[in-house]
Design a protein around this motif. Sequence first.
Motif, mmCIF file in Angstrom:
data_model
loop_
_atom_site.group_PDB
_atom_site.id
_atom_site.type_symbol
_atom_site.label_atom_id
_atom_site.label_comp_id
_atom_site.label_asym_id
_atom_site.label_seq_id
_atom_site.Cartn_x
_atom_site.Cartn_y
_atom_site.Cartn_z
ATOM 1 N N GLN A 2 12.705 12.965 -9.260
ATOM 2 C CA GLN A 2 11.769 11.897 -8.889
ATOM 3 C C GLN A 2 12.400 11.022 -7.801
ATOM 4 N N ARG A 3 11.559 10.557 -6.900
ATOM 5 C CA ARG A 3 12.035 9.782 -5.760
ATOM 6 C C ARG A 3 11.538 8.341 -5.855
ATOM 7 N N TYR A 4 12.407 7.370 -5.545
ATOM 8 C CA TYR A 4 12.015 5.960 -5.552
ATOM 9 C C TYR A 4 12.433 5.304 -4.242
ATOM 10 N N LYS A 132 0.640 -0.036 -2.426
ATOM 11 C CA LYS A 132 0.970 0.792 -3.585
ATOM 12 C C LYS A 132 0.592 2.260 -3.314
ATOM 13 N N ILE A 133 -0.557 2.462 -2.692
ATOM 14 C CA ILE A 133 -1.017 3.834 -2.397
ATOM 15 C C ILE A 133 -0.031 4.554 -1.488
ATOM 16 N N VAL A 134 0.389 3.890 -0.388
ATOM 17 C CA VAL A 134 1.285 4.590 0.543
ATOM 18 C C VAL A 134 2.696 4.746 -0.035
ATOM 19 N N LYS A 135 3.125 3.813 -0.885
ATOM 20 C CA LYS A 135 4.448 3.947 -1.517
ATOM 21 C C LYS A 135 4.439 5.158 -2.449
ATOM 22 N N GLU A 136 3.410 5.257 -3.287
ATOM 23 C CA GLU A 136 3.351 6.373 -4.236
ATOM 24 C C GLU A 136 3.197 7.715 -3.517
ATOM 25 N N GLU A 139 6.541 8.762 -2.091
ATOM 26 C CA GLU A 139 7.442 9.275 -3.127
ATOM 27 C C GLU A 139 7.040 10.695 -3.516
ATOM 28 N N GLN A 140 5.744 10.872 -3.715
ATOM 29 C CA GLN A 140 5.237 12.151 -4.203
ATOM 30 C C GLN A 140 5.464 13.271 -3.178
ATOM 31 N N ASN A 144 10.822 10.381 3.914
ATOM 32 C CA ASN A 144 12.006 9.545 4.073
ATOM 33 C C ASN A 144 11.640 8.081 4.280
ATOM 34 N N LYS A 145 10.378 7.827 4.679
ATOM 35 C CA LYS A 145 9.986 6.432 4.856
ATOM 36 C C LYS A 145 8.551 6.182 4.407
ATOM 37 N N ILE A 146 8.236 4.919 4.210
ATOM 38 C CA ILE A 146 6.888 4.527 3.817
ATOM 39 C C ILE A 146 6.146 4.048 5.067
ATOM 40 N N PRO A 147 4.938 4.558 5.315
ATOM 41 C CA PRO A 147 4.189 4.088 6.491
ATOM 42 C C PRO A 147 3.896 2.592 6.427
ATOM 43 N N THR A 148 3.795 1.991 7.593
ATOM 44 C CA THR A 148 3.438 0.573 7.714
ATOM 45 C C THR A 148 1.917 0.453 7.788
#
Lengths: 257, 257
Positions: A2-4, A132-136, A139-140, A144-148
């Motif tokens: 799992q990735r956080y 929350k949507i883009v973070k999850e 991860e899924q 390597n990064k979360i979109p802005t």
Amino acid sequence: MQRYFILKDDAWSETDVTIYGEDVHHISRVMRGEVGDRIICNHRNGRAAICEISEISNDKVRANIVDWQDQDVELPIEVTIVQGLPKGDKMDFILQKGTELGADSFIPYKAERSIVVWDEKKMKKKLQRFGKIVKEASEQSHRNKIPTIHDLVSIKQLIEVSDQFDVKIFAYEEEAKTTSYQSFAEVLKEMNSGMQLLICIGPEGGFSEKEAELLKENDFKPVRFGPRILRTETAALYALSSISYHFEELRWNECKQ
Amino acid sequence: MQRYFILKDDAWSETDVTIYGEDVHHISRVMRGEVGDRIICNHRNGRAAICEISEISNDKVRANIVDWQDQDVELPIEVTIVQGLPKGDKMDFILQKGTELGADSFIPYKAERSIVVWDEKKMKKKLQRFGKIVKEASEQSHRNKIPTIHDLVSIKQLIEVSDQFDVKIFAYEEEAKTTSYQSFAEVLKEMNSGMQLLICIGPEGGFSEKEAELLKENDFKPVRFGPRILRTETAALYALSSISYHFEELRWNECKQ
């Protein structure tokens, strides 16, 4: 594993990472993690480390950094999706799927034909949900990064911000109907690793003629995404899938050398 | 112009077409059509005609055929999507978006890791709903044909039916993790207009090792769709978008000559 995404710098030391908030619940309750289990933790700088859980309490999880990973699964070009506000919960869908497919950032756009009006009062809650949507989704899909996600823009603001991009295109249904359409492939063939691409997609009714004229005057190229008429929420996915195919599967930049 | 699929042969004469059923309601109530208005009617054989409404009554609409169109917006290769049964309403989503993106047909597959069980008793209603989804998506995206939805298959039936296809691939997450993965681009480069491609996509948990072995033994090639891990409902869209990009935008088959 799992990735956080552990985005706060002070959560990281040389040797370990300390996790607070919702991720603690996810690790201990949802995944039933135990001391000794391994997880992947992503730093804000885009790098990821395999970590071993050393301590679990009610409010935090501590994990030792075992190994920094080199694998980079980001698209070689940075893609920003400008999305004309669509109806219903389509924006949620575009953010989730666009993140899976490698978008770098999203700009919601108040288009002439957007019917939806975003309520200022509910904006904070909306942006929290989007975050929350883009973070999850990051991860899924092992990003390597979360979109802005940027603030809502008008056509004037869109044109101002577009100066920062190397290439700017917009999906224009009229293009799909002509035989002399602008080829999306010609656009991608001109791009190299590290360049920034701005892709604008209209709402359900598409861009108005006036918007299309303004965009063309400001060096946005009209393109079609195949000869079929796509729904607004499908256009970004077509574009991102094709970009991945072009650079990561066909590897055009390597073949052409 | 609004498009309608008029699939019954006896609805067509040399000079006109007669429309019954739900489309009558759509023309008269939803679109508020009047005598003299033009619509596009698609024949079962894939051809489409511009028609002018000559008569509207409660139970039927009659329209004169004005001009047969030549425009073909079908993908140059025939793509069949085998979809491991996913949870919730994801199959609806895959059918709608897959139709927009040009799929020729869909085969629902009872995968080892499919959690959902399709209730035999509700099957008729389910297939009716699926039929409506692909018909509406075909009309909306201006397709020349409506994709076929086949009956649910087991692994044994899938392997039997796969003999009819020129090329068979399956999305395998393990491929995405290796550096020596099979390139989806190499598969497409070997294909020419009119060939048939079978694309198999697992359910949420992917294919089991046992399934993957069986598929490989029967000439299915494992591929990855980019380096990120996609959700099951995103994989078919990536594949279809890339196929459109390869043949219709990049026009690989024309460049290579």
